[in-house]
Design a protein around this motif. Structure first.
Motif, mmCIF file in Angstrom:
data_model
loop_
_atom_site.group_PDB
_atom_site.id
_atom_site.type_symbol
_atom_site.label_atom_id
_atom_site.label_comp_id
_atom_site.label_asym_id
_atom_site.label_seq_id
_atom_site.Cartn_x
_atom_site.Cartn_y
_atom_site.Cartn_z
ATOM 1 N N VAL A 167 0.869 -1.180 0.000
ATOM 2 C CA VAL A 167 0.000 0.000 0.000
ATOM 3 C C VAL A 167 0.903 1.226 0.000
ATOM 4 O O VAL A 167 1.680 1.432 0.940
ATOM 5 N N LYS A 168 0.811 2.020 -1.068
ATOM 6 C CA LYS A 168 1.649 3.207 -1.209
ATOM 7 C C LYS A 168 1.548 4.086 0.038
ATOM 8 O O LYS A 168 0.457 4.342 0.548
ATOM 9 N N HIS A 169 2.689 4.556 0.514
ATOM 10 C CA HIS A 169 2.724 5.412 1.697
ATOM 11 C C HIS A 169 2.013 6.730 1.450
ATOM 12 O O HIS A 169 2.206 7.377 0.420
ATOM 13 N N GLU A 170 1.184 7.088 2.403
ATOM 14 C CA GLU A 170 0.596 8.416 2.472
ATOM 15 C C GLU A 170 0.534 8.764 3.952
ATOM 16 O O GLU A 170 0.598 7.891 4.809
ATOM 17 N N SER A 171 0.430 10.031 4.234
ATOM 18 C CA SER A 171 0.148 10.407 5.616
ATOM 19 C C SER A 171 -0.715 11.664 5.578
ATOM 20 O O SER A 171 -0.465 12.550 4.763
ATOM 21 N N PRO A 172 -1.735 11.624 6.389
ATOM 22 C CA PRO A 172 -2.123 10.567 7.299
ATOM 23 C C PRO A 172 -2.685 9.362 6.537
ATOM 24 O O PRO A 172 -3.188 9.507 5.423
ATOM 25 N N GLN A 173 -2.586 8.214 7.187
ATOM 26 C CA GLN A 173 -3.071 6.981 6.566
ATOM 27 C C GLN A 173 -3.421 5.977 7.665
ATOM 28 O O GLN A 173 -2.722 5.897 8.672
ATOM 29 N N VAL A 174 -4.513 5.247 7.460
ATOM 30 C CA VAL A 174 -4.853 4.141 8.346
ATOM 31 C C VAL A 174 -4.923 2.865 7.515
ATOM 32 O O VAL A 174 -5.347 2.886 6.364
ATOM 33 N N LEU A 175 -4.449 1.788 8.122
ATOM 34 C CA LEU A 175 -4.533 0.470 7.492
ATOM 35 C C LEU A 175 -5.149 -0.484 8.507
ATOM 36 O O LEU A 175 -4.664 -0.586 9.637
ATOM 37 N N TYR A 176 -6.206 -1.143 8.095
ATOM 38 C CA TYR A 176 -6.819 -2.173 8.922
ATOM 39 C C TYR A 176 -6.226 -3.498 8.469
ATOM 40 O O TYR A 176 -6.439 -3.935 7.345
ATOM 41 N N VAL A 177 -5.435 -4.109 9.333
ATOM 42 C CA VAL A 177 -4.737 -5.353 9.026
ATOM 43 C C VAL A 177 -5.483 -6.504 9.691
ATOM 44 O O VAL A 177 -5.774 -6.451 10.888
ATOM 45 N N LYS A 178 -5.788 -7.495 8.882
ATOM 46 C CA LYS A 178 -6.506 -8.669 9.379
ATOM 47 C C LYS A 178 -5.796 -9.906 8.858
ATOM 48 O O LYS A 178 -5.695 -10.100 7.644
ATOM 49 N N ASN A 194 -10.441 10.990 4.196
ATOM 50 C CA ASN A 194 -11.257 9.778 4.331
ATOM 51 C C ASN A 194 -11.083 9.104 5.683
ATOM 52 O O ASN A 194 -11.758 8.116 5.979
ATOM 53 N N ILE A 195 -10.180 9.617 6.498
ATOM 54 C CA ILE A 195 -10.004 9.083 7.852
ATOM 55 C C ILE A 195 -10.994 9.793 8.762
ATOM 56 O O ILE A 195 -10.766 10.925 9.191
ATOM 57 N N THR A 196 -12.109 9.103 8.995
ATOM 58 C CA THR A 196 -13.146 9.633 9.883
ATOM 59 C C THR A 196 -13.562 8.541 10.850
ATOM 60 O O THR A 196 -13.401 7.347 10.572
ATOM 61 N N GLN A 197 -14.118 8.973 11.950
ATOM 62 C CA GLN A 197 -14.627 8.010 12.927
ATOM 63 C C GLN A 197 -15.657 7.101 12.269
ATOM 64 O O GLN A 197 -15.648 5.885 12.458
ATOM 65 N N ASP A 198 -16.523 7.665 11.451
ATOM 66 C CA ASP A 198 -17.565 6.889 10.781
ATOM 67 C C ASP A 198 -16.975 5.860 9.831
ATOM 68 O O ASP A 198 -17.360 4.678 9.853
ATOM 69 N N ASN A 199 -16.011 6.262 9.000
ATOM 70 C CA ASN A 199 -15.385 5.319 8.063
ATOM 71 C C ASN A 199 -14.652 4.199 8.812
ATOM 72 O O ASN A 199 -14.725 3.040 8.400
ATOM 73 N N LEU A 200 -13.962 4.537 9.869
ATOM 74 C CA LEU A 200 -13.283 3.517 10.657
ATOM 75 C C LEU A 200 -14.278 2.539 11.261
ATOM 76 O O LEU A 200 -14.095 1.326 11.202
ATOM 77 N N SER A 201 -15.348 3.056 11.819
ATOM 78 C CA SER A 201 -16.348 2.194 12.452
ATOM 79 C C SER A 201 -17.016 1.267 11.451
ATOM 80 O O SER A 201 -17.343 0.118 11.769
ATOM 81 N N LYS A 202 -17.226 1.755 10.225
ATOM 82 C CA LYS A 202 -17.890 0.952 9.194
ATOM 83 C C LYS A 202 -16.964 -0.062 8.543
ATOM 84 O O LYS A 202 -17.409 -1.128 8.108
ATOM 85 N N ASN A 203 -15.673 0.254 8.430
ATOM 86 C CA ASN A 203 -14.772 -0.566 7.624
ATOM 87 C C ASN A 203 -13.780 -1.425 8.404
ATOM 88 O O ASN A 203 -13.256 -2.385 7.851
ATOM 89 N N ALA A 204 -13.535 -1.093 9.632
ATOM 90 C CA ALA A 204 -12.590 -1.877 10.434
ATOM 91 C C ALA A 204 -13.394 -2.883 11.251
ATOM 92 O O ALA A 204 -13.427 -2.839 12.479
ATOM 93 N N VAL A 205 -14.035 -3.777 10.533
ATOM 94 C CA VAL A 205 -14.904 -4.785 11.187
ATOM 95 C C VAL A 205 -14.476 -6.189 10.835
ATOM 96 O O VAL A 205 -13.837 -6.433 9.867
#
Length: 106
Positions: free
Chosen positions: A72-83, A95-106
């Motif tokens: 995954v190409k480096h960007e900052s800020p950036q979040v990666l959900y690793v599973k 695109n780093i929002t509480q809502d996006n994290l809650s919906k996608n990091a499941v």
């Protein structure tokens, strides 16, 4: 808060947490400050996965290792959900929002 400062810490964190979120943060970027605020709202919620922060200015080798390891190409800020050793979802900048994290990091 777990701050990863070297690749050994990254390896250990991911070994201990097969599901986790990595947050790459730049302390000098206003967009990253906004993303950090949103991320912390997520981190304080009951739905939050184990997470770690990488300060890109002081832990560049860790940031580079994450980009190389997960393709995954480096960007900052950036979040990666690793599973289970792969990136299941990632986002950067506004695109780093509480809502996006809650919906996608499941």
């Amino acid at each position: 808060m777990k701050e990863l400062t070297n690749t050994q810490e990254l390896d250990q964190f991911l070994q201990e947490n097969p599901e986790a979120i990595l947050f790459k943060h730049s302390t000098t970027c206003p967009i990253s400050t906004q993303a950090h605020d949103e991320f912390m709202k997520y981190a304080d919620s009951s739905a939050a996965k184990p997470w770690a922060i990488i300060i890109v200015q002081t832990a560049r080798p860790v940031s580079n290792e994450i980009a190389e390891r997960f393709g995954v190409k480096h960007e900052s800020p950036q979040v990666l959900y690793v599973k289970n050793g792969t990136v299941a979802w990632h986002a950067s900048h506004w695109n780093i929002t509480q809502d996006n994290l809650s919906k996608n990091a499941v």
